[in-house]
Design a protein around this motif. Structure first.
Motif, short mmCIF file in Angstrom:
data_model
loop_
_atom_site.label_atom_id
_atom_site.label_comp_id
_atom_site.label_asym_id
_atom_site.label_seq_id
_atom_site.Cartn_x
_atom_site.Cartn_y
_atom_site.Cartn_z
N GLY A 295 -23.95 -56.67 63.94
CA GLY A 295 -23.87 -56.75 62.48
C GLY A 295 -22.61 -56.03 61.86
N THR A 296 -21.62 -55.60 62.66
CA THR A 296 -20.89 -54.65 62.22
C THR A 296 -19.74 -55.59 61.81
OG1 THR A 296 -19.89 -54.28 64.05
CG2 THR A 296 -21.20 -52.24 63.21
N HIS A 297 -18.90 -55.34 60.61
CA HIS A 297 -17.81 -56.18 60.25
C HIS A 297 -16.36 -55.67 60.50
CE1 HIS A 297 -20.49 -59.45 59.35
NE2 HIS A 297 -21.44 -58.52 58.93
N GLY A 298 -15.50 -56.48 61.30
CA GLY A 298 -14.23 -55.80 61.43
C GLY A 298 -13.28 -55.95 60.13
N LEU A 299 -13.65 -56.76 59.36
CA LEU A 299 -12.61 -57.14 58.28
C LEU A 299 -12.53 -55.89 57.16
CD1 LEU A 299 -10.32 -58.80 56.63
CD2 LEU A 299 -12.30 -60.09 55.44
N ASP A 300 -13.79 -55.49 57.05
CA ASP A 300 -13.86 -54.30 56.18
C ASP A 300 -12.87 -53.16 56.72
OD1 ASP A 300 -15.69 -54.97 54.17
OD2 ASP A 300 -17.01 -53.33 54.25
N GLU A 301 -12.93 -52.84 57.92
CA GLU A 301 -12.26 -51.75 58.48
C GLU A 301 -10.58 -52.26 58.33
OE1 GLU A 301 -13.12 -48.96 59.04
OE2 GLU A 301 -15.11 -49.29 59.69
N GLY A 302 -10.31 -53.70 58.38
CA GLY A 302 -9.04 -53.96 58.44
C GLY A 302 -8.49 -53.64 56.92
N LEU A 303 -9.20 -53.98 55.99
CA LEU A 303 -8.76 -53.56 54.61
C LEU A 303 -8.86 -52.30 54.39
CD1 LEU A 303 -11.23 -56.46 52.61
CD2 LEU A 303 -8.89 -56.49 53.23
N ARG A 304 -9.61 -51.38 54.75
CA ARG A 304 -9.31 -50.03 54.84
C ARG A 304 -8.20 -49.62 55.41
NH1 ARG A 304 -15.23 -49.98 56.45
NH2 ARG A 304 -16.35 -49.69 54.52
N ASP A 305 -7.75 -50.10 56.62
CA ASP A 305 -6.47 -49.94 57.22
C ASP A 305 -5.30 -50.19 56.14
OD1 ASP A 305 -7.66 -49.57 59.57
OD2 ASP A 305 -7.23 -51.42 60.32
N ALA A 306 -5.44 -51.43 55.52
CA ALA A 306 -4.45 -51.60 54.35
C ALA A 306 -4.30 -50.66 53.28
CB ALA A 306 -4.57 -52.88 53.86
N ASP A 307 -5.49 -50.26 52.77
CA ASP A 307 -5.66 -49.23 51.71
C ASP A 307 -5.12 -47.81 52.16
OD1 ASP A 307 -6.38 -48.61 49.13
OD2 ASP A 307 -8.41 -48.05 49.21
N ASN A 308 -5.28 -47.51 53.25
CA ASN A 308 -5.01 -46.02 53.73
C ASN A 308 -3.60 -46.21 53.86
OD1 ASN A 308 -4.38 -44.25 56.04
ND2 ASN A 308 -6.32 -43.49 55.63
N ASP A 374 -28.89 -51.70 59.33
CA ASP A 374 -27.90 -50.99 58.76
C ASP A 374 -26.40 -51.52 59.21
OD1 ASP A 374 -29.46 -49.19 57.67
OD2 ASP A 374 -29.51 -47.87 59.61
N GLY A 375 -26.24 -51.90 60.30
CA GLY A 375 -24.90 -52.87 60.79
C GLY A 375 -24.78 -53.76 59.65
N HIS A 376 -25.43 -54.98 59.52
CA HIS A 376 -25.39 -55.88 58.41
C HIS A 376 -25.05 -55.33 57.02
CE1 HIS A 376 -25.98 -59.22 61.14
NE2 HIS A 376 -26.96 -58.61 61.75
N LEU A 377 -25.68 -54.29 56.59
CA LEU A 377 -25.60 -53.92 55.18
C LEU A 377 -24.70 -52.78 55.02
CD1 LEU A 377 -29.47 -53.99 54.28
CD2 LEU A 377 -27.74 -55.81 53.96
N GLY A 378 -23.93 -52.39 56.10
CA GLY A 378 -22.82 -51.35 55.71
C GLY A 378 -23.54 -49.86 55.61
N ARG A 379 -24.59 -49.40 56.39
CA ARG A 379 -25.38 -48.36 56.17
C ARG A 379 -25.06 -47.60 57.65
NH1 ARG A 379 -30.32 -50.24 52.53
NH2 ARG A 379 -29.15 -50.70 50.73
N GLY A 380 -25.53 -46.46 57.80
CA GLY A 380 -25.71 -45.68 58.83
C GLY A 380 -24.41 -45.73 60.04
N ALA A 381 -24.81 -45.19 61.11
CA ALA A 381 -23.45 -45.00 61.92
C ALA A 381 -22.83 -46.34 62.33
CB ALA A 381 -23.98 -44.47 63.16
N LEU A 382 -23.67 -47.66 62.10
CA LEU A 382 -22.96 -48.83 62.53
C LEU A 382 -22.25 -49.28 61.43
CD1 LEU A 382 -26.07 -50.49 64.47
CD2 LEU A 382 -23.92 -49.56 65.43
N GLY A 383 -22.58 -49.07 60.29
CA GLY A 383 -21.87 -49.82 59.02
C GLY A 383 -21.26 -49.02 57.98
N ALA A 384 -21.59 -47.69 57.96
CA ALA A 384 -21.16 -47.16 56.84
C ALA A 384 -19.67 -46.69 56.90
CB ALA A 384 -21.87 -45.76 56.60
N PRO A 385 -18.94 -46.66 55.83
CA PRO A 385 -17.35 -46.37 56.04
C PRO A 385 -17.08 -44.89 56.61
CG PRO A 385 -18.12 -46.40 53.57
CD PRO A 385 -19.28 -46.95 54.48
N GLY A 386 -16.17 -44.95 57.19
CA GLY A 386 -15.98 -43.62 57.93
C GLY A 386 -15.28 -42.66 57.05
#
Length: 538
Positions: A295-308, A374-386
């Protein structure tokens, strides 16, 4: 100075180009394709609230009309509902959107941006770099030589940039596979997403052990069926049978009418590039990492890369190379993505390892459903932003540092603030402009016009301290912030991560924290800031 070259015109590359342009950095986007994306209803992404806010801030247009915000989420096991979530203002829903709709919104915004040039039909074939810049050679109708100050590879899993820089990309192949279908139909849950494990109609074996249904606009649904390990061919007949079986099961024996719009197979890989920076060449998005199991999603992390990366590249572009600041991009982002990959890899054997574990761990089935949700909803260790708790940009030994509801290095809460012009705005609206944000917590100020308190109390001394900072900063005031007392001062990075929270106005600490957030600290400069703030307050 030469523009920044961005290889790849997917969501991450387009977002990075817009983020840099908003900070007055010119860019060239190398697009292998024709400049538009083929509509694929079955190729969708789920964006969390921070990612939605980032894209909407950059495009200047809402995404809600293009995607669908779920009213709720339910997890089911066999015929039993094991978990239900209702979304609202306090717990906002993720946004489910077709990827071509997202890139279309980004392309529309870029078409209005004079600082960005999109070079279509331009396939990158070589890179040369030296101390002063980067030269990229492209082939195609738009083939030519491009000169840039930096080059960022946002060119996907098979990144040419990564290969040209000889960067290893280790990891696991085909961690999970899903059969995917997009169809227009009516389901019992009109606006809720759901995860159904071990549905009662499933055939023998693991091939139908899990299905996820997520609504899109206009009555469209994306359904994902977990496939067994291996490389068995997914035929059209198999997919149609799976659609009918699932719709019949959810319809209590009656199969609703449906229109099949698109199908596909989604294969999840877990990989992490060894390096994200080689001199003036950097990686972002799928070129740097692949994740997506459970359920984790890679695009969220890619957008965080761009923002960082955007604010750091902008600072280096405007003020000259700053090695520590640019190096922090790899340290922060690679560490955050690695943590999510580790969490998924640790949980995957428990969730996919069969029924034996349940005899040893009471209630584990329900716990497994919660982990997946949690993975699907962006929570916990699987889904929450780092968070960037161990960032090299974190300040050390600040005597006046205090704890608030947001730990240092984590994204700040989106509270209402008063801007320097006296208007009320959301804190997230002030991000992405390249400026540091200094936020004073001052209860009661919201009921008074800014002109009545801007020259009273601690404000003059704080304003002088902000003016003396080593980088442009904006002073904001909020009535409250989670866990913060009156006269707490928060220092926030341009990408919305908290640097520190201080008890009161402490110019030397504030300067030292700002200097650290920019890649280095200077004690003499901090002492000078203290003296300057005292003089300005008199």
């Amino acid at each position: 100075m030469d523009p920044v070259i961005i290889a790849g015109a997917g969501p991450v590359g387009l977002t990075l180009a817009l983020a840099l342009a908003r900070q007055e950095v010119p860019c060239v986007v190398l697009d292998e394709g024709p400049g538009k994306d083929e509509p694929r209803p079955a190729r969708t992404v789920v964006l969390r609230e921070e990612a939605v806010a980032l894209v909407e801030r950059l495009t200047g247009a809402p995404l809600t009309g293009l995607g669908f915000r779920w009213a709720g989420w339910r997890s089911m096991r066999r015929k039993q509902v094991t978990r239900e979530v209702v979304f609202g203002d306090i717990d906002p829903a993720p946004l489910h959107i077709a990827q071509h709709e997202l890139t279309g919104a980004l392309r529309t915004a870029l078409a209005r941006e004079p600082l960005v040039k999109v070079a279509v039909d331009s396939r990158l074939v070589s890179i040369e770099q030296e101390s002063s810049g980067v030269t990229a050679h492209t082939r195609g109708a738009g083939g030519t030589w491009w000169r840039g100050s930096y080059l960022v590879g946002c060119d996907g899993p098979r990144s040419t940039v990564r290969k040209l820089q000889d960067i290893r990309f280790p990891g696991r192949t085909a961690v999970e596979r899903y059969a995917v279908a997009a169809l227009r139909t009516e389901l019992p849950w009109t606006d809720e997403a759901l995860l159904h494990r071990m549905p009662p109609w499933r055939t023998s074996g693991p091939s139908a052990a899990e299905v996820v249904g997520r609504p899109l606009p206009n009555g469209v649904w994306r359904l994902d069926w977990l496939l067994p390990p291996g490389k068995d061919l997914v035929t059209p007949e198999m997919l149609v049978n799976r659609v009918r079986e699932t719709l019949t099961g959810w319809g209590d024996g009656a199969t609703p009418s449906y229109e099949l719009l698109d199908t596909g197979v989604h294969t999840v890989h877990h990989r992490l590039a060894r390096r994200w920076r080689v001199g003036r060449v950097l990686l972002a998005g799928d070129a740097a990492h692949l994740l997506g199991a459970l359920g984790t999603h890679g695009l969220d992390e890619g957008l965080r890369d761009a923002d960082n990366l955007a604010w750091k590249l902008a600072l280096a572009w405007h003020h000259g190379p700053h090695e520590a600041l640019l190096d922090s991009y790899q340290k922060e982002r690679r560490t955050a993505v690695a943590a999510r990959l580790r969490a998924a890899d640790q949980v995957l054997p428990l969730l996919r390892g069969g029924g034996g574990l349940r005899s040893y761990v009471p209630g584990s089935a329900r716990g497994h459903d919660a982990l997946l949700a949690d993975g699907h909803l962006g929570r916990g260790a699987l889904g929450a932003p780092g968070t960037y708790a161990d960032s090299p940009l974190a300040p050390e030994h600040l005597a006046g540092e205090v704890s608030v509801g947001t730990p240092p290095g984590a994204p700040v809460s989106d509270v209402q603030v008063t801007a320097e012009d006296g208007t009320f705005v959301r804190l997230r609206d002030r991000l992405g402009r390249g400026a540091l944000l200094v936020l004073l917590i001052a209860p009661g100020t919201g009921v008074w016009d800014r002109k009545h308190w801007v020259t009273a109390g601690v404000m003059p001394r704080l304003a002088a301290a902000v003016t003396a900072l080593p980088h442009r900063a904006e002073l904001l005031v909020a009535e409250s912030y989670p866990g913060a007392g009156a006269h707490t001062v928060l220092l926030v990075r341009p990408d919305g991560h908290l640097v520190t929270a201080l008890s009161g106005v402490r110019p030397a600490d504030l300067y030292a924290a700002a200097e650290a957030a920019l890649g280095g600290a200077t004690r003499v400069a901090a002492e000078e800031a203290e003296a300057g703030a005292a003089a300005g307050a008199r």
